[in-house]
Design a protein around this motif. Structure first.
Motif, short mmCIF file in Angstrom:
data_model
loop_
_atom_site.label_atom_id
_atom_site.label_comp_id
_atom_site.label_asym_id
_atom_site.label_seq_id
_atom_site.Cartn_x
_atom_site.Cartn_y
_atom_site.Cartn_z
N UNK A 74 0.85 -1.19 0.00
CA UNK A 74 0.00 0.00 0.00
C UNK A 74 0.89 1.24 0.00
N UNK A 75 0.45 2.23 -0.82
CA UNK A 75 1.16 3.51 -0.90
C UNK A 75 0.26 4.58 -0.30
N UNK A 76 0.71 5.20 0.76
CA UNK A 76 -0.07 6.24 1.44
C UNK A 76 0.58 7.59 1.12
N UNK A 77 -0.13 8.50 0.43
CA UNK A 77 0.48 9.81 0.09
C UNK A 77 0.70 10.64 1.35
N UNK A 78 1.80 11.39 1.36
CA UNK A 78 2.16 12.24 2.49
C UNK A 78 2.35 13.67 2.01
N UNK A 79 2.11 14.57 2.95
CA UNK A 79 2.32 15.99 2.62
C UNK A 79 3.79 16.35 2.71
N UNK A 80 4.52 15.61 3.51
CA UNK A 80 5.96 15.87 3.68
C UNK A 80 6.67 14.53 3.80
N UNK A 81 7.97 14.49 3.60
CA UNK A 81 8.69 13.22 3.74
C UNK A 81 8.44 12.59 5.10
N UNK A 82 8.17 11.30 5.12
CA UNK A 82 7.84 10.59 6.35
C UNK A 82 9.05 10.17 7.16
N UNK A 83 8.81 9.54 8.29
CA UNK A 83 9.91 9.07 9.15
C UNK A 83 10.66 7.92 8.49
N UNK A 84 11.81 7.57 9.02
CA UNK A 84 12.59 6.48 8.42
C UNK A 84 11.87 5.14 8.55
N UNK A 85 12.40 4.15 7.84
CA UNK A 85 11.77 2.82 7.82
C UNK A 85 11.72 2.22 9.22
N UNK A 86 10.60 1.54 9.50
CA UNK A 86 10.42 0.90 10.82
C UNK A 86 9.53 -0.33 10.67
N UNK A 87 9.79 -1.32 11.54
CA UNK A 87 8.99 -2.55 11.55
C UNK A 87 8.03 -2.50 12.73
#
Length: 423
Positions: A74-87
């Protein structure tokens, strides 16, 4: 609880704690390894998604179409760059199983056509939870089988290794100090039990030698004293009957007669105790205990009258018991004489006999006697009257043990002392 059982219980508790903790650690270790494998798989999938974004996708509609084909991407659009990758673990509804199940999710920022998105890659943990549960169950069964096997092995080995100890214990329980042959302890190859058996053999043999010497001394002394005491008493009786005996001479002879009588009684008592201690065979017969008591009371009427004592009896008409007649006479005589000797002027002696119990009661000082010292031979103390050798109750106790009776002391208010013989 026996030593072997106590050791087994302690070992069981320790092993159970270790098994429970080991199962928990084993489950979490497998779970961590599995999560690392899943996370590594999701990271590789992200690399493929990044590659597909550059080569095959051209518009946001392609992202939505991909999600429809694979709900785990799933691709969720963001208004700004999101946080780094996390599990993370995320609970979501699964249409295949029609229930909410856990998912392992990787959320990472991506850029598609200059716009920031949050890529969510998921994989169901439904099968993995069952797998982990099965692995945990297998680990628990393994630990349980290991625990049971260790307990059984420890129990069998312990019983085998401790067998010499129990054989030694059985030999000691059957051992009697007056037995003629020495005790034989089972041989063993265990050094500790070898040392124990050697120490016990030395101790028991030494005690047997000491016991035999003391028994021989008591018997010889009692036997040898009887002849000179009889001669002494005869000579004193002749002096008392000699003509021309003055009152002063008679006053000196009378105490000698009392001392001689006391020594004679002492030697006979010591000889009887020696025989009782050796557990010699005393032939038993059916004796009417009620008749014996009546006979002894008849012989003691003068002593009762001399002390102004009141006699109260409550006896059954007849009570046959299996015992040695001579020992039974001595037992009743000692108990009655003790009740008369330790009474108070004008006191009472009560004798009660039922099919199960004989009670000899006397009035006395208004406090209980030390029950742990009453049956001690030659016991000292102010309650011992002059002229007493201190062996009457000791002989009574020994006769009761030989005859299978139980002798005990009881005190009841006010100032009533009882000797009870339970048949």
């Amino acid at each position: 609880m026996k030593l072997l059982a106590r050791t087994t219980v302690i070992f069981l508790i320790y092993a159970s704690v270790v098994a429970a903790a080991g199962t928990f650690v084993y489950y979490n270790f497998i779970r961590k390894i599995y999560y690392q494998y899943v996370d590594r798989t999701l990271s590789r999938r992200k690399l493929r998604v990044d590659n597909d974004l550059r080569l095959y996708l051209h518009s946001p509609a392609d992202l939505a179409f991909w999600h429809r084909l694979d709900h785990n991407v799933e691709f969720v659009p963001l208004a700004a760059p999101g946080p780094p990758a996390a599990f993370s673990v995320r609970m979501m509804y699964n249409k295949l199983v029609n229930k909410t199940v856990p998912y392992r999710q990787l959320a990472a920022p991506v850029v598609f056509q200059g716009r920031p998105y949050r890529l969510e890659l998921r994989t169901t943990m439904l099968d993995s939870q069952e797998l982990l549960a099965r692995i945990g169950q297998a680990g628990a069964l393994l630990f349980g089988a290991l625990l049971v096997g260790l307990l059984v092995l420890q129990h069998l080995l312990a019983r085998r290794l401790w067998a010499p100890f129990y054989q030694t214990l059985g030999a000691l329980q059957r051992y009697k100090l007056d037995q003629p042959e020495p005790v034989h302890l089972a041989p063993t190859r265990i050094p500790e039990f070898k040392e124990l058996n050697a120490a016990l053999n030395r101790l028991l043999n030494r005690n047997q030698r000491i016991y035999r010497r003391q028994r021989e001394f008591t018997e010889n002394a009692a036997h040898e004293l009887q002849t000179p005491l009889a001669i002494l008493r005869t000579k004193l009786d002749m002096l008392v009957q000699a003509p021309g005996l003055t009152e002063e001479q008679a006053s000196h002879i009378e105490p000698l007669l009392d001392v001689t009588q006391r020594l004679t009684h002492l030697s006979r008592s010591l000889l009887l105790l020696a025989h009782l201690d050796q557990q010699l065979f005393f032939p038993t017969e059916t004796v009417d205990l009620a008749a014996v008591i009546r006979t002894q009371l008849g012989q003691l009427r003068e002593q009762l009258a001399g002390g102004s004592l009141t006699l109260a009896t409550d006896l059954v008409d007849s009570l046959p018991v299996a015992a040695n007649r001579s020992l039974l006479d001595i037992l009743i005589s000692n108990l009655l004489s003790n009740a008369i000797r330790h009474n108070v002027p004008g006191g009472t002696v009560r004798v009660a006999l039922t099919p199960q119990l004989l009670i000899v009661e006397n009035t006395g000082r208004p406090r209980a006697l030390p029950a742990d010292q009453l049956f001690v031979r030659f016991r000292p103390g102010p309650e011992r009257p002059p002229g007493s050798v201190g062996l009457g109750l000791a002989i009574a106790r020994q006769i009761c043990e030989t005859s299978g009776f139980l002798l005990s002391y009881h005190y009841e208010e006010p100032g009533r002392h009882q000797m009870r013989v339970r048949m």
